[in-house]
Write an enzyme that holds these catalytic residues in place. Structure first.
Site, PDB file in Angstrom:
ATOM      1  N   PRO A  53     -11.834  -1.966  -2.044  1.00  9.60           N
ATOM      2  CA  PRO A  53     -12.735  -2.471  -3.099  1.00  9.60           C
ATOM      3  C   PRO A  53     -12.106  -2.384  -4.491  1.00  9.60           C
TER       4      PRO A  53
ATOM      5  N   HIS B  56      -8.706  -1.852  -5.071  1.00 16.54           N
ATOM      6  CA  HIS B  56      -7.250  -2.094  -5.063  1.00 16.54           C
ATOM      7  C   HIS B  56      -6.917  -3.324  -4.235  1.00 16.54           C
TER       8      HIS B  56
ATOM      9  N   ILE C   5     -11.477  -7.982   4.914  1.00 15.95           N
ATOM     10  CA  ILE C   5     -10.559  -7.921   6.050  1.00 15.95           C
ATOM     11  C   ILE C   5     -10.881  -8.997   7.083  1.00 15.95           C
ATOM     12  N   THR C   6      -9.963  -9.955   7.213  1.00 15.21           N
ATOM     13  CA  THR C   6     -10.135 -11.057   8.168  1.00 15.21           C
ATOM     14  C   THR C   6     -10.237 -10.508   9.588  1.00 15.21           C
TER      15      THR C   6
ATOM     16  N   ALA D 124       3.461 -13.151   6.850  1.00 16.06           N
ATOM     17  CA  ALA D 124       2.263 -13.989   6.759  1.00 16.06           C
ATOM     18  C   ALA D 124       2.402 -15.034   5.642  1.00 16.06           C
ATOM     19  N   ARG D 125       2.998 -14.617   4.528  1.00 15.40           N
ATOM     20  CA  ARG D 125       3.153 -15.560   3.406  1.00 15.40           C
ATOM     21  C   ARG D 125       4.064 -16.720   3.799  1.00 15.40           C
TER      22      ARG D 125
ATOM     23  N   GLY E 289     -14.930 -39.838  -4.280  1.00 16.30           N
ATOM     24  CA  GLY E 289     -16.196 -40.013  -4.981  1.00 16.30           C
ATOM     25  C   GLY E 289     -17.268 -39.086  -4.422  1.00 16.30           C
TER      26      GLY E 289
ATOM     27  N   GLU F  49      -3.149 -12.797   0.306  1.00 17.76           N
ATOM     28  CA  GLU F  49      -1.703 -12.656   0.526  1.00 17.76           C
ATOM     29  C   GLU F  49      -0.932 -12.671  -0.783  1.00 17.76           C
TER      30      GLU F  49
ATOM     31  N   ASP G 100      -0.699 -15.765  -9.435  1.00 18.93           N
ATOM     32  CA  ASP G 100      -0.031 -15.103 -10.560  1.00 18.93           C
ATOM     33  C   ASP G 100       0.811 -13.904 -10.113  1.00 18.93           C
TER      34      ASP G 100
HETATM   35  P1  TGC Z   1       7.150  -2.334  -5.491  1.00 17.24           P
HETATM   36  O1  TGC Z   1       7.720  -1.124  -6.143  1.00 17.24           O
HETATM   37  O2  TGC Z   1       7.457  -3.684  -6.029  1.00 17.24           O
HETATM   38  O3  TGC Z   1       7.545  -2.336  -3.928  1.00 17.24           O
HETATM   39  C1  TGC Z   1       7.485  -1.171  -3.123  1.00 17.24           C
HETATM   40  C2  TGC Z   1       8.563  -1.286  -2.052  1.00 17.24           C
HETATM   41  O4  TGC Z   1       8.286  -2.424  -1.220  1.00 17.24           O
HETATM   42  C3  TGC Z   1       9.377  -3.385  -1.323  1.00 17.24           C
HETATM   43  N1  TGC Z   1       8.741  -4.721  -1.326  1.00 17.24           N
HETATM   44  C4  TGC Z   1       8.716  -5.514  -0.256  1.00 17.24           C
HETATM   45  N2  TGC Z   1       9.254  -5.391   0.967  1.00 17.24           N
HETATM   46  C5  TGC Z   1       9.055  -6.410   1.845  1.00 17.24           C
HETATM   47  N3  TGC Z   1       8.350  -7.523   1.552  1.00 17.24           N
HETATM   48  C6  TGC Z   1       7.783  -7.671   0.333  1.00 17.24           C
HETATM   49  N4  TGC Z   1       7.064  -8.761   0.064  1.00 17.24           N
HETATM   50  C7  TGC Z   1       7.963  -6.646  -0.637  1.00 17.24           C
HETATM   51  N5  TGC Z   1       7.550  -6.475  -1.921  1.00 17.24           N
HETATM   52  C8  TGC Z   1       8.045  -5.293  -2.332  1.00 17.24           C
HETATM   53  C9  TGC Z   1      10.074  -3.043  -2.601  1.00 17.24           C
HETATM   54  O5  TGC Z   1      11.418  -3.475  -2.573  1.00 17.24           O
HETATM   55  C10 TGC Z   1       9.953  -1.525  -2.623  1.00 17.24           C
HETATM   56  O6  TGC Z   1      10.880  -1.014  -1.687  1.00 17.24           O
HETATM   57  P2  TGC Z   1      11.544   0.429  -1.877  1.00 17.24           P
HETATM   58  O7  TGC Z   1      12.531   0.553  -0.774  1.00 17.24           O
HETATM   59  O8  TGC Z   1      12.175   0.392  -3.246  1.00 17.24           O
HETATM   60  O9  TGC Z   1      10.440   1.428  -1.782  1.00 17.24           O
HETATM   61  O10 TGC Z   1       5.601  -2.071  -5.399  1.00 17.24           O
HETATM   62  P3  TGC Z   1       4.468  -2.384  -6.437  1.00 17.24           P
HETATM   63  O11 TGC Z   1       3.366  -1.407  -6.227  1.00 17.24           O
HETATM   64  O12 TGC Z   1       5.005  -2.518  -7.841  1.00 17.24           O
HETATM   65  O13 TGC Z   1       4.034  -3.795  -5.817  1.00 17.24           O
HETATM   66  C11 TGC Z   1       3.585  -4.781  -6.568  1.00 17.24           C
HETATM   67  C12 TGC Z   1       3.368  -6.071  -5.744  1.00 17.24           C
HETATM   68  C13 TGC Z   1       2.594  -6.972  -6.660  1.00 17.24           C
HETATM   69  C14 TGC Z   1       4.693  -6.729  -5.431  1.00 17.24           C
HETATM   70  C15 TGC Z   1       2.674  -5.879  -4.404  1.00 17.24           C
HETATM   71  O14 TGC Z   1       1.893  -4.795  -4.355  1.00 17.24           O
HETATM   72  C16 TGC Z   1       1.934  -7.111  -3.926  1.00 17.24           C
HETATM   73  O15 TGC Z   1       2.522  -7.954  -3.261  1.00 17.24           O
HETATM   74  N6  TGC Z   1       0.576  -7.265  -4.220  1.00 17.24           N
HETATM   75  C17 TGC Z   1      -0.237  -8.302  -3.621  1.00 17.24           C
HETATM   76  C18 TGC Z   1      -1.109  -7.676  -2.554  1.00 17.24           C
HETATM   77  C19 TGC Z   1      -1.307  -8.589  -1.388  1.00 17.24           C
HETATM   78  O16 TGC Z   1      -0.636  -9.582  -1.189  1.00 17.24           O
HETATM   79  N7  TGC Z   1      -2.258  -8.240  -0.526  1.00 17.24           N
HETATM   80  C20 TGC Z   1      -2.483  -8.980   0.673  1.00 17.24           C
HETATM   81  C21 TGC Z   1      -3.412  -8.255   1.617  1.00 17.24           C
HETATM   82  S1  TGC Z   1      -3.431  -8.943   3.253  1.00 17.24           S
HETATM   83  C22 TGC Z   1      -4.172 -10.418   3.127  1.00 17.24           C
HETATM   84  O17 TGC Z   1      -4.479 -10.911   2.103  1.00 17.24           O
HETATM   85  C23 TGC Z   1      -4.406 -11.112   4.422  1.00 17.24           C
HETATM   86  S2  TGC Z   1      -5.180 -12.613   4.209  1.00 17.24           S
HETATM   87  C24 TGC Z   1      -5.466 -13.152   5.779  1.00 17.24           C
HETATM   88  C25 TGC Z   1      -4.515 -14.238   6.191  1.00 17.24           C
HETATM   89  O18 TGC Z   1      -3.294 -14.094   5.995  1.00 17.24           O
HETATM   90  O19 TGC Z   1      -4.942 -15.245   6.722  1.00 17.24           O
HETATM   91  P1  FAD Z   2      -7.524  -8.598  -8.212  1.00 17.77           P
HETATM   92  O1  FAD Z   2      -6.313  -7.840  -7.835  1.00 17.77           O
HETATM   93  O2  FAD Z   2      -8.655  -7.842  -8.819  1.00 17.77           O
HETATM   94  O3  FAD Z   2      -7.119  -9.803  -9.157  1.00 17.77           O
HETATM   95  C1  FAD Z   2      -8.082 -10.532  -9.959  1.00 17.77           C
HETATM   96  C2  FAD Z   2      -7.301 -11.450 -10.890  1.00 17.77           C
HETATM   97  O4  FAD Z   2      -6.463 -10.672 -11.745  1.00 17.77           O
HETATM   98  C3  FAD Z   2      -6.386 -12.437 -10.182  1.00 17.77           C
HETATM   99  O5  FAD Z   2      -6.372 -13.652 -10.863  1.00 17.77           O
HETATM  100  C4  FAD Z   2      -5.019 -11.781 -10.282  1.00 17.77           C
HETATM  101  O6  FAD Z   2      -3.957 -12.736 -10.239  1.00 17.77           O
HETATM  102  C5  FAD Z   2      -5.121 -11.113 -11.642  1.00 17.77           C
HETATM  103  N1  FAD Z   2      -4.219  -9.963 -11.768  1.00 17.77           N
HETATM  104  C6  FAD Z   2      -4.226  -8.808 -11.061  1.00 17.77           C
HETATM  105  N2  FAD Z   2      -3.221  -8.013 -11.443  1.00 17.77           N
HETATM  106  C7  FAD Z   2      -2.524  -8.695 -12.389  1.00 17.77           C
HETATM  107  C8  FAD Z   2      -1.362  -8.425 -13.159  1.00 17.77           C
HETATM  108  N3  FAD Z   2      -0.665  -7.283 -13.003  1.00 17.77           N
HETATM  109  N4  FAD Z   2      -0.944  -9.348 -14.048  1.00 17.77           N
HETATM  110  C9  FAD Z   2      -1.615 -10.516 -14.179  1.00 17.77           C
HETATM  111  N5  FAD Z   2      -2.728 -10.848 -13.488  1.00 17.77           N
HETATM  112  C10 FAD Z   2      -3.165  -9.939 -12.590  1.00 17.77           C
HETATM  113  N6  FAD Z   2      -6.790  -8.245   2.533  1.00 17.77           N
HETATM  114  C11 FAD Z   2      -6.359  -7.507   3.604  1.00 17.77           C
HETATM  115  O7  FAD Z   2      -5.828  -6.407   3.445  1.00 17.77           O
HETATM  116  N7  FAD Z   2      -6.506  -7.996   4.881  1.00 17.77           N
HETATM  117  C12 FAD Z   2      -7.091  -9.188   5.144  1.00 17.77           C
HETATM  118  O8  FAD Z   2      -7.198  -9.595   6.315  1.00 17.77           O
HETATM  119  C13 FAD Z   2      -7.584  -9.964   4.037  1.00 17.77           C
HETATM  120  N8  FAD Z   2      -8.234 -11.133   4.275  1.00 17.77           N
HETATM  121  C14 FAD Z   2      -8.836 -11.779   3.220  1.00 17.77           C
HETATM  122  C15 FAD Z   2      -9.682 -12.870   3.475  1.00 17.77           C
HETATM  123  C16 FAD Z   2     -10.355 -13.490   2.424  1.00 17.77           C
HETATM  124  C17 FAD Z   2     -11.320 -14.611   2.718  1.00 17.77           C
HETATM  125  C18 FAD Z   2     -10.112 -13.082   1.091  1.00 17.77           C
HETATM  126  C19 FAD Z   2     -10.788 -13.787  -0.060  1.00 17.77           C
HETATM  127  C20 FAD Z   2      -9.271 -12.019   0.836  1.00 17.77           C
HETATM  128  C21 FAD Z   2      -8.657 -11.340   1.887  1.00 17.77           C
HETATM  129  N9  FAD Z   2      -7.867 -10.180   1.658  1.00 17.77           N
HETATM  130  C22 FAD Z   2      -7.408  -9.450   2.729  1.00 17.77           C
HETATM  131  C23 FAD Z   2      -7.772  -9.624   0.309  1.00 17.77           C
HETATM  132  C24 FAD Z   2      -6.765 -10.330  -0.588  1.00 17.77           C
HETATM  133  O9  FAD Z   2      -5.451 -10.030  -0.217  1.00 17.77           O
HETATM  134  C25 FAD Z   2      -7.061  -9.915  -2.034  1.00 17.77           C
HETATM  135  O10 FAD Z   2      -8.266 -10.550  -2.400  1.00 17.77           O
HETATM  136  C26 FAD Z   2      -5.939 -10.293  -2.974  1.00 17.77           C
HETATM  137  O11 FAD Z   2      -4.784  -9.521  -2.739  1.00 17.77           O
HETATM  138  C27 FAD Z   2      -6.346 -10.155  -4.464  1.00 17.77           C
HETATM  139  O12 FAD Z   2      -6.962  -8.934  -4.702  1.00 17.77           O
HETATM  140  P2  FAD Z   2      -8.382  -8.892  -5.495  1.00 17.77           P
HETATM  141  O13 FAD Z   2      -9.288  -9.874  -4.831  1.00 17.77           O
HETATM  142  O14 FAD Z   2      -8.816  -7.480  -5.551  1.00 17.77           O
HETATM  143  O15 FAD Z   2      -8.089  -9.452  -6.928  1.00 17.77           O
END
Ligand code: TGC
Ligand code: FAD
Length: 390
Positions: free
Chosen positions: A139, A141, A168-169, A248-249, A345, A369, A373
């Site tokens: 919630p 993070h 969480i999907t 996944a990305r 339309g 994912e 931004d």
């Molecule tokens: P940071 O210090 O940058 O990284 C920590 C360590 O991880 C390494 N790393 C990666 N390794 C593999 N793949 C990647 N994409 C990686 N990104 C970073 C990095 O090199 C470092 O390694 P080490 O050896 O030095 O420890 O960590 P940070 O806390 O500053 O991270 C910032 C950030 C923005 C990159 C990261 O936290 C991030 O990607 N945030 C976005 C969160 C996100 O994408 N959540 C997705 C949740 S799952 C989901 O949405 C499923 S949707 C369902 C569906 O797919 O259909």
């Molecule tokens: P926030 O992190 O609060 O971001 C809000 C806004 O602020 C965004 O525009 C963002 O770009 C911006 N922002 C945040 N930080 C910064 C920064 N440092 N600089 C500039 N702008 C910033 N997660 C899972 O773990 N597993 C799943 O299966 C999964 N499935 C999902 C399914 C659905 C339908 C949805 C909607 C989400 C799902 N997610 C899942 C969660 C998803 O990964 C998060 O919603 C996503 O990572 C963004 O987090 P948040 O929604 O908390 O937005």
């Protein structure tokens, strides 16, 4: 009127694919057309996922399709990407179901699991006999998963998990959850949690206007006891879950193109058949420009994902490149869907056409994912060597 050229493969990209890749794409496309398209609108209206189709998806070999062994299809990453494209041509929720199972549940078990864990879970996940989810987001993070509050406390040969995950999907339809939690030293660890374990619950989240044909849930962990042999032993730290996100990305970069193609195809057909001012819409310059812009972005996105897939097969791609592809292709797909909605339309706001469903779905795809931004900042870090996050 002159006959139009074949815009389905405007740049002859099929010539860069091998026969197996084309065959996989066609068989998934046909399945989606025949089995999924007749039911998607009702599921979208009802906010349900067609769970009855899971055995057929397994039969098609789409779960963990790029994994070798363990009853998986063992396809290359381009064929895997084409599967994602065809599934998302149907609906982003369908691609989500499959990419969570493969990239976020099977991949961590394959990459970080013990041999016993791989043998126990991967064949069942491949056959759709077991469904999994991935719990990283909380919630408080989302973009910063490193701040997670979920905790894992060691107790002899067991761990006790407490915390909450959100968005969480497949959470409430899963047999297992890959849960990421910090131990007492603050080290992120991954656990395979049986969802029937006392203290685990997964209430479904309601009220979504996007990705309606996909189940989204909270995960609540209240003193959930997990044996140590359910911990993923071969990874620790945030790079564990982030490594899964890279998988996944990559798939999403292809999937978004499928949604874009569905919007484009519907737009071309509409432009040829809808008459205004005694002429088809497609005869007006502004409409032609819209169609050209859509095709332009689709072709660029295809080449980007195809090259990325070839690099992934060679083991030469980086997660920064994956971020760029996810960011570019999802953004392009959303813009295409918005333009297609406009071009249709008033009809564009109904589910008689697929465009509004894809358009609102892509709002989620742009957010999950890693938001658009966040990916810009990941690429920005690669450019400058400076993290915008610390
Ligand atoms: P940071 O210090 O940058 O990284 C920590 C360590 O991880 C390494 N790393 C990666 N390794 C593999 N793949 C990647 N994409 C990686 N990104 C970073 C990095 O090199 C470092 O390694 P080490 O050896 O030095 O420890 O960590 P940070 O806390 O500053 O991270 C910032 C950030 C923005 C990159 C990261 O936290 C991030 O990607 N945030 C976005 C969160 C996100 O994408 N959540 C997705 C949740 S799952 C989901 O949405 C499923 S949707 C369902 C569906 O797919 O259909
Ligand atoms: P926030 O992190 O609060 O971001 C809000 C806004 O602020 C965004 O525009 C963002 O770009 C911006 N922002 C945040 N930080 C910064 C920064 N440092 N600089 C500039 N702008 C910033 N997660 C899972 O773990 N597993 C799943 O299966 C999964 N499935 C999902 C399914 C659905 C339908 C949805 C909607 C989400 C799902 N997610 C899942 C969660 C998803 O990964 C998060 O919603 C996503 O990572 C963004 O987090 P948040 O929604 O908390 O937005």
């Amino acid at each position: 009127m002159k006959k139009g050229v074949n815009t389905n493969d405007f740049f002859g990209i099929d010539s860069l694919l091998n026969e197996d890749e084309i065959q996989v794409r066609e068989s998934v496309r046909q399945w989606v057309e025949k089995r999924f398209m007749p039911v998607i609108n009702q599921h979208n209206r009802d906010a349900t996922f067609p769970m009855d189709l899971v055995p057929e998806l397994a039969e098609l070999g789409v779960f963990g399709a790029n994994i070798d062994g363990y009853d998986c299809a063992g396809l290359n990453n381009v064929a895997y990407g084409l599967i994602m494209q065809e599934l998302e041509r149907g609906d982003s929720g369908l691609r989500s179901f499959v990419s969570v199972q493969g990239a976020l549940v099977m991949y961590p078990i394959l990459a970080y699991g013990s041999e016993a864990q791989k043998d126990r879970y991967l064949p069942k996940l491949a056959k759709g006999e077991m469904i999994g989810c991935f719990g990283l987001t909380e919630p408080d993070h989302g973009s910063d998963p490193g701040g997670m509050k979920t905790r894992a406390k060691r107790d002899g040969d067991k761990w006790i998990l407490n915390g909450a995950k959100m968005w969480i999907t497949n959470g409430s339809v899963s047999d297992i959850a890959i849960v990421w939690a910090k131990d007492e030293e603050g080290i992120v660890r991954g656990f395979i949690v049986d969802t029937k374990t006392p203290g685990f619950s997964a209430p479904e989240m309601k009220g979504k206007f996007s990705l309606r044909a996909s189940i989204t849930s909270e995960l609540v962990l209240d003193d959930v006891v997990v044996p140590d042999d359910h911990r993923l032993p071969n990874v620790e730290g945030l790079k564990g879950p982030l490594g899964c996100l890279t998988q996944a990305r990559y798939g999403i970069s292809w999937g978004a193109l499928g949604a874009a193609m569905a919007c484009y195809d519907s737009s071309v057909e509409y432009a040829k058949t809808r008459i205004q001012f005694d002429k088809p819409l497609g005869s007006f310059q502004l409409v032609q420009v819209k169609l050209t812009d859509m095709l332009n972005e689709i072709v660029k996105g295809q080449l980007l994902s195809l090259h990325l897939g070839r690099m992934k097969d060679e083991g030469t791609y980086t997660f920064h490149q994956v971020s760029l592809a996810k960011m570019n292709n999802v953004n392009a797909a959303l813009e295409i869907a918005r333009s297609a909605r406009d071009l249709h339309g008033a009809n564009g706001i109904t589910d008689e056409y697929p465009v509004i469903r894809h358009m609102v779905n892509l709002e989620t795809v742009k957010t999950y994912e890693g938001t658009h931004d966040i990916h810009r900042l990941i690429v920005g870090q690669a450019i400058t060597g400076i993290s915008a996050f610390t």
